[in-house]
Design a protein around this motif. Structure first.
Motif, PDB file in Angstrom:
ATOM      1  N   GLN A 353       0.848  -1.198   0.000  1.00 20.25           N
ATOM      2  CA  GLN A 353       0.000   0.000   0.000  1.00 20.25           C
ATOM      3  C   GLN A 353       0.875   1.237   0.000  1.00 20.25           C
ATOM      4  O   GLN A 353       1.874   1.306   0.715  1.00 20.25           O
ATOM      5  N   LYS A 354       0.505   2.221  -0.831  1.00 23.09           N
ATOM      6  CA  LYS A 354       1.325   3.428  -0.967  1.00 23.09           C
ATOM      7  C   LYS A 354       0.621   4.616  -0.311  1.00 23.09           C
ATOM      8  O   LYS A 354      -0.553   4.876  -0.571  1.00 23.09           O
ATOM      9  N   VAL A 355       1.362   5.309   0.554  1.00 22.21           N
ATOM     10  CA  VAL A 355       0.883   6.516   1.208  1.00 22.21           C
ATOM     11  C   VAL A 355       1.731   7.687   0.718  1.00 22.21           C
ATOM     12  O   VAL A 355       2.970   7.603   0.716  1.00 22.21           O
ATOM     13  N   VAL A 356       1.069   8.745   0.292  1.00 24.40           N
ATOM     14  CA  VAL A 356       1.770   9.918  -0.230  1.00 24.40           C
ATOM     15  C   VAL A 356       1.370  11.144   0.576  1.00 24.40           C
ATOM     16  O   VAL A 356       0.179  11.396   0.795  1.00 24.40           O
ATOM     17  N   LEU A 357       2.381  11.906   1.038  1.00 22.96           N
ATOM     18  CA  LEU A 357       2.157  13.163   1.736  1.00 22.96           C
ATOM     19  C   LEU A 357       2.649  14.301   0.842  1.00 22.96           C
ATOM     20  O   LEU A 357       3.807  14.298   0.418  1.00 22.96           O
ATOM     21  N   ARG A 358       1.772  15.242   0.557  1.00 20.30           N
ATOM     22  CA  ARG A 358       2.118  16.411  -0.252  1.00 20.30           C
ATOM     23  C   ARG A 358       2.121  17.641   0.647  1.00 20.30           C
ATOM     24  O   ARG A 358       1.135  17.906   1.327  1.00 20.30           O
ATOM     25  N   HIS A 359       3.235  18.384   0.639  1.00 20.35           N
ATOM     26  CA  HIS A 359       3.448  19.470   1.590  1.00 20.35           C
ATOM     27  C   HIS A 359       3.260  20.831   0.913  1.00 20.35           C
ATOM     28  O   HIS A 359       3.869  21.099  -0.124  1.00 20.35           O
ATOM     29  N   VAL A 360       2.434  21.684   1.516  1.00 25.57           N
ATOM     30  CA  VAL A 360       2.235  23.033   0.992  1.00 25.57           C
ATOM     31  C   VAL A 360       2.150  24.026   2.145  1.00 25.57           C
ATOM     32  O   VAL A 360       1.870  23.657   3.292  1.00 25.57           O
ATOM     33  N   GLU A 361       2.359  25.292   1.805  1.00 23.17           N
ATOM     34  CA  GLU A 361       2.305  26.353   2.812  1.00 23.17           C
ATOM     35  C   GLU A 361       0.905  26.924   2.990  1.00 23.17           C
ATOM     36  O   GLU A 361       0.539  27.367   4.080  1.00 23.17           O
ATOM     37  N   MET A 362       0.132  26.975   1.895  1.00 19.52           N
ATOM     38  CA  MET A 362      -1.128  27.706   1.923  1.00 19.52           C
ATOM     39  C   MET A 362      -2.228  26.922   1.212  1.00 19.52           C
ATOM     40  O   MET A 362      -1.960  26.063   0.354  1.00 19.52           O
ATOM     41  N   LEU A 363      -3.466  27.263   1.528  1.00 22.67           N
ATOM     42  CA  LEU A 363      -4.632  26.844   0.775  1.00 22.67           C
ATOM     43  C   LEU A 363      -5.156  28.052   0.018  1.00 22.67           C
ATOM     44  O   LEU A 363      -5.045  29.194   0.493  1.00 22.67           O
ATOM     45  N   ASP A 364      -5.703  27.814  -1.167  1.00 20.05           N
ATOM     46  CA  ASP A 364      -6.283  28.947  -1.886  1.00 20.05           C
ATOM     47  C   ASP A 364      -7.637  29.295  -1.280  1.00 20.05           C
ATOM     48  O   ASP A 364      -8.099  28.650  -0.328  1.00 20.05           O
ATOM     49  N   LYS A 365      -8.295  30.294  -1.828  1.00 19.65           N
ATOM     50  CA  LYS A 365      -9.525  30.770  -1.189  1.00 19.65           C
ATOM     51  C   LYS A 365     -10.679  29.774  -1.319  1.00 19.65           C
ATOM     52  O   LYS A 365     -11.695  29.904  -0.638  1.00 19.65           O
ATOM     53  N   LYS A 366     -10.477  28.743  -2.162  1.00 17.82           N
ATOM     54  CA  LYS A 366     -11.471  27.688  -2.253  1.00 17.82           C
ATOM     55  C   LYS A 366     -11.178  26.548  -1.279  1.00 17.82           C
ATOM     56  O   LYS A 366     -11.998  25.649  -1.111  1.00 17.82           O
ATOM     57  N   GLY A 367      -9.985  26.585  -0.700  1.00 14.26           N
ATOM     58  CA  GLY A 367      -9.607  25.523   0.230  1.00 14.26           C
ATOM     59  C   GLY A 367      -8.771  24.435  -0.382  1.00 14.26           C
ATOM     60  O   GLY A 367      -8.524  23.403   0.263  1.00 14.26           O
ATOM     61  N   GLU A 368      -8.294  24.650  -1.625  1.00 11.64           N
ATOM     62  CA  GLU A 368      -7.406  23.680  -2.261  1.00 11.64           C
ATOM     63  C   GLU A 368      -5.951  23.989  -1.920  1.00 11.64           C
ATOM     64  O   GLU A 368      -5.573  25.159  -1.793  1.00 11.64           O
ATOM     65  N   PRO A 369      -5.104  22.964  -1.786  1.00 14.00           N
ATOM     66  CA  PRO A 369      -3.683  23.219  -1.553  1.00 14.00           C
ATOM     67  C   PRO A 369      -3.072  24.040  -2.684  1.00 14.00           C
ATOM     68  O   PRO A 369      -3.385  23.805  -3.859  1.00 14.00           O
TER      69      PRO A 369
END
Length: 881
Positions: A353-369
């Motif tokens: 099973q593969k687990v992926v973590l994607r790292h970002v600083e902010m969410l846009d105004k819609k709530g997407e990374p």
């Protein structure tokens, strides 16, 4: 309780006047192992129950075992910083003890205090180990991570065991399955082919009788990961390599050395790939198996030095604050704080099973990374599970993030921890006011420093850059030295400034320099004002803050070479040639719609350069005076006069108007005294008029911002300085805090715009500390803690001068200076003003009280005259009714 009070009253008065040694450092470290110099320097901090206490003499004795190797005798001196060892030559890999005693101003001795330290390998000949590489076909920049293994026997009782380790790449080691040390990304980032640090570990408690197992993973690290947007991979070489030397001393007096060589076994571990920008991929089903023997290679031992700066370590651990669902249905973890590091997770899944973590600083105004500002950096942690419950985390990468998108499994937030990584600098400063937004700004400044002081002072920690930009480090260096002890951090980095300096004296824009090809030709050997100037400005700031003259001595020729470079490209002492960053990222009308109708604030490139030409010359005059370089400073005093005259001819009208009618132009001209004295008041008025025309918003960039409030304070306009500081709409320091809940300093004033859209994703970082340079003004002006520069450097002679304003009702500021704690705690209300001051032993302070007209002033309840008071060590309370 009464008994203890009674006993205290019976103590002879003479005992209360004694001075105590609270701590001793050797080369700025407490009980260090692996000191790499033969003449280490000793410093100590003192305490006393009495006021006005100081040191009148000291003695230092150094022992190797029971044998004394140096006795300074009683030295009549108040020096307690950087006292150099002057005994017989120290031996490599040896443990020493030092005994320090001091006498107070009345001649009474302290108790003797003792510290331990050990030496590294002080000579090239001490290295017996061989550089080894795996030689495996898949061991490439984006390939698998090799693991080196070696077995050895211990058949005697171990007295001591120390490992001396470094790598071309990044390593992690274990002994008998237990991790060696608690630092990460070793050996850190230096200009590897010119300067490579080794680490020293005490493994005495980790060895066992019988068979012992060494295991070392060797990742690409900064050595061959792609660096910068130019995709400079394999910059320092294509082949990673390990150097390991374990020195074992037995209780029977014999010794043994275990070294890296061609007998070590090699194979791949479970790290499929690991890279600074893209992240790390682990397949936890993979198990190491021997694939052959290591290959010995030739490498340069001349560049090896013992590590002098604090290593990268795990610091704060953050739990998940919120679990969010994006509009696209993805699970997002919010850790509540933008940090640098990685996520550690506890997980159990099906095999494969593969687990992926994607790292970002902010969410846009819609709530997407918001991934776009990462540019080409993937910033992924990928794990293939083995079916067993396990705790997993990366090894040879790091991320800048607040939010993590989890893919591949259901989320239990309790299983995730965000672990902050940064150089293990000692916190030294604290700052708090009655304004919650200012307190958050201070938190953002500190977090920005922590995240970007990851062995080198990087610009940002998240995108495909993360480089040691000199301009960012230069403008922030004084602020940095308040928040944390950065003496050794910058001392190490400045070695690379010197190492990477071009033959013509120019200093690259990033250090270590990976933007230029090795042995870059004359066309690439350029410097820029405010960036390359870090080679002069930072050493001087470090000297001022810590009183460390060795920084100036070591960097002096580099500093001088850079000034001579500027002189060589200037025409008749006018620096009006070549590329300049100038006032980088100053306000432009197309940056945002926040101030419709306003004009841009772009300052002439060469006006900025000429001001920094004068600034550098001024610092070189001061440095030459400190070091006794009489001929140099006399020459530069004449040069400085010519620089200012050329500025006035080229950039100023007869009545003092500058060709660039910007805040930065007047700030720099006033800060560096470029304008004749009789015209400065008019220049100040033009600056204030400009600020008012923007409705008390700043428009400055990287080079103007640090001096904006200091200039206003210097010329008596704290009202305007406070108005700027407390402005909370774009552009301002508090706009990101109030409008968008920022937890770090941003690269641009509007990295996120007022309408919650983003600035240019090609250059928008939300953890970029340069604008946090306002911290220096906050500490020195609101808190009121400063130091004299020359005889009083390092807070030997302290200046206490809090400046009130901004409707603040209190401010509490403290600094663990080289001599001990300095603090101010002031409050103001309808009944008056109160200032509590703490001054460390062996220093003096000049207290300058705020002016309240004819109101009476008191020191500890006793009326005093005037606003200026000279005090010694101790705690004091000043009041104005």
């Amino acid at each position: 309780m009464k008994l203890f009070v009674f006993i205290g009253l019976l103590l002879p008065f003479g005992l209360l006047s004694q001075i105590s040694i609270q701590s001793i450092s050797v080369e700025n470290q407490i009980n260090p192992i692996g000191v790499g110099v033969s003449t280490p320097r000793f410093s100590w901090k003192l305490s006393s129950l009495n006021r006005n206490e100081s040191q009148s003499a000291y003695s230092i004795q150094v022992f190797k075992g029971k044998s004394q190797v140096w006795n300074s005798g009683k030295v009549n001196s108040s020096s307690s910083l950087f006292v150099a060892y002057a005994g017989e030559n120290l031996q490599s890999n040896s443990t020493y003890s030092a005994k320090v005693q001091v006498w107070n101003s009345g001649g009474k001795p302290s108790k003797i205090a003792t510290t331990l330290f050990s030496t590294g390998l002080l000579k090239k000949e001490d290295w017996k180990a061989k550089w080894i590489t795996s030689g495996l076909a898949g061991d490439t920049v984006n390939g698998k991570v090799p693991v080196f293994k070696h077995l050895f026997r211990v058949n005697k009782k171990v007295q001591s065991a120390r490992a001396f380790v470094t790598a071309r790449g990044a390593y992690e080691a274990t002994i008998n399955g237990t991790r060696v040390g608690d630092s990460y990304l070793n050996p850190g980032w230096t200009s590897y082919n010119k300067h490579l640090q080794y680490q020293v570990y005490d493994l005495t408690g980790q060895l066992k009788q019988g068979l012992n197992d060494i295991s070392v993973q060797l990742g690409s690290g900064w050595f061959r990961s792609r660096l910068g947007w130019q995709n400079n991979q394999n910059y320092y070489g294509t082949t990673t390599a390990l150097l390991w030397q374990l020195e074992i001393k037995y209780t029977d007096g014999t010794s043994e050395t275990v070294v890296s060589d061609g007998n070590w076994q090699i194979g791949f571990g479970n790290i499929v790939s690991s890279e600074i920008y893209d992240g790390e991929h682990q397949n936890t089903r993979l198990v190491w198996k021997a694939m052959g023997q290591a290959k010995e290679i030739q490498a340069n031992f001349d560049v090896l030095t013992a590590q002098i700066n604090e290593p990268i370590k795990k610091q704060e651990v953050l739990s998940v604050k919120k679990v969010l669902k994006s509009p696209k249905g993805n699970t997002i973890l919010d850790f509540g704080q933008n940090i640098v590091g990685w996520v550690k997770l506890k997980v159990k899944g099906t095999p494969g099973q593969k687990v992926v973590l994607r790292h970002v600083e902010m969410l846009d105004k819609k709530g997407e990374p918001y991934f776009e500002n990462l540019r080409s950096a993937k910033a992924l942690a990928t794990y293939e599970l083995n079916g067993e419950e396990q705790e997993i985390e990366p090894h040879f990468t790091f991320f800048g993030f607040r939010y993590v998108q989890v893919e591949g499994m259901e989320v239990n937030p309790a299983d995730y921890q965000a672990i902050a990584l940064h150089s293990n600098m000692t916190p030294t400063g604290s700052f708090e006011t009655s304004n919650p937004l200012l307190n958050q700004l201070q938190s953002n400044i500190r977090w920005g420093q922590k995240g970007n002081f990851l062995d080198v002072p990087t610009d940002c920690p998240q995108r495909d850059e993360r480089l040691g930009w000199t301009g960012d480090a230069e403008v922030f260096s004084r602020t940095a030295s308040f928040n944390f002890n950065v003496n050794q951090f910058f001392a190490k980095w400045l070695k690379d400034v010197k190492a990477d300096q071009f033959p013509n004296g120019a200093v690259p824009f990033v250090i270590p320099d990976i933007l230029n090809k090795p042995n870059a030709g004359p066309e690439a050997q350029n410097g820029a004002a405010g960036w390359s100037d870090a080679s002069i400005i930072i050493p001087y700031n470090i000297y001022t803050t810590y009183g460390d003259m060795q920084i100036l001595e070591y960097q002096y020729e580099s500093m001088k070479a850079y000034l001579n470079y500027v002189r060589s490209v200037a025409k008749n002492d006018l620096w009006n040639t070549g590329f300049q960053f100038a006032d980088w990222l100053s306000y432009r009308v197309d940056d945002s719609k926040g101030m419709i109708g306003q004009k841009s604030a772009v300052t002439d490139n060469y006006l900025v350069a000429q001001c920094f030409f004068a600034y550098n010359t001024e610092l070189m005059i001061k440095t030459a005076r400190i070091l006794g370089k009489t001929e140099d400073y006399k020459e530069w005093e004449k040069l400085q006069d010519r620089i200012k005259l050329q500025f006035q001819k080229e950039f100023m009208t007869a009545n003092g108007r500058l060709i660039s009618d910007t805040q930065t132009a007047y700030i720099l001209a006033l800060q560096f005294d470029m304008i004749p004295g009789h015209l400065r008041q008019a220049a100040l008025e033009r600056l204030v008029t400009n600020i008012k025309s923007y409705n008390y918003h700043l428009t400055t960039g990287f080079l103007g911002t640090p001096f904006l409030n200091p200039v206003l304070t210097r010329y008596g306009r704290n009202d305007v300085a406070y108005a700027l500081l407390l402005q909370d709409t774009y552009p301002s320091w508090l706009y990101p805090v109030k409008a968008h809940g920022a937890t770090t300093i941003w690269e641009r004033w509007d990295s996120m715009k007022p309408d919650s859209t983003f600035q240019d994703p090609g250059m928008t970082s939300f953890n970029h500390y340069a604008y946090g340079a306002i911290g220096d003004w906050m500490y020195r002006t609101i808190g009121g803690i400063d130091t004299e520069e020359f005889d009083g450097a390092g807070y030997k002679q302290i200046v206490i001068k809090p400046e009130l304003g901004g409707k603040l009702t209190f401010a509490k500021t403290a600094l663990d200076s080289p001599y001990g704690k300095v603090s101010t705690d002031w409050s103001v209300n309808t009944t008056g003003f109160t200032l509590k001051v703490e001054v460390p032993v062996n220093t003096t302070a000049t207290v300058m009280l705020p002016s309240f007209g004819s109101n009476k002033r008191y020191q500890d309840g006793v009326e005093i005259t005037g606003d200026r008071v000279r005090i010694g060590s101790g705690s004091y309370t000043f009041t104005i009714k």
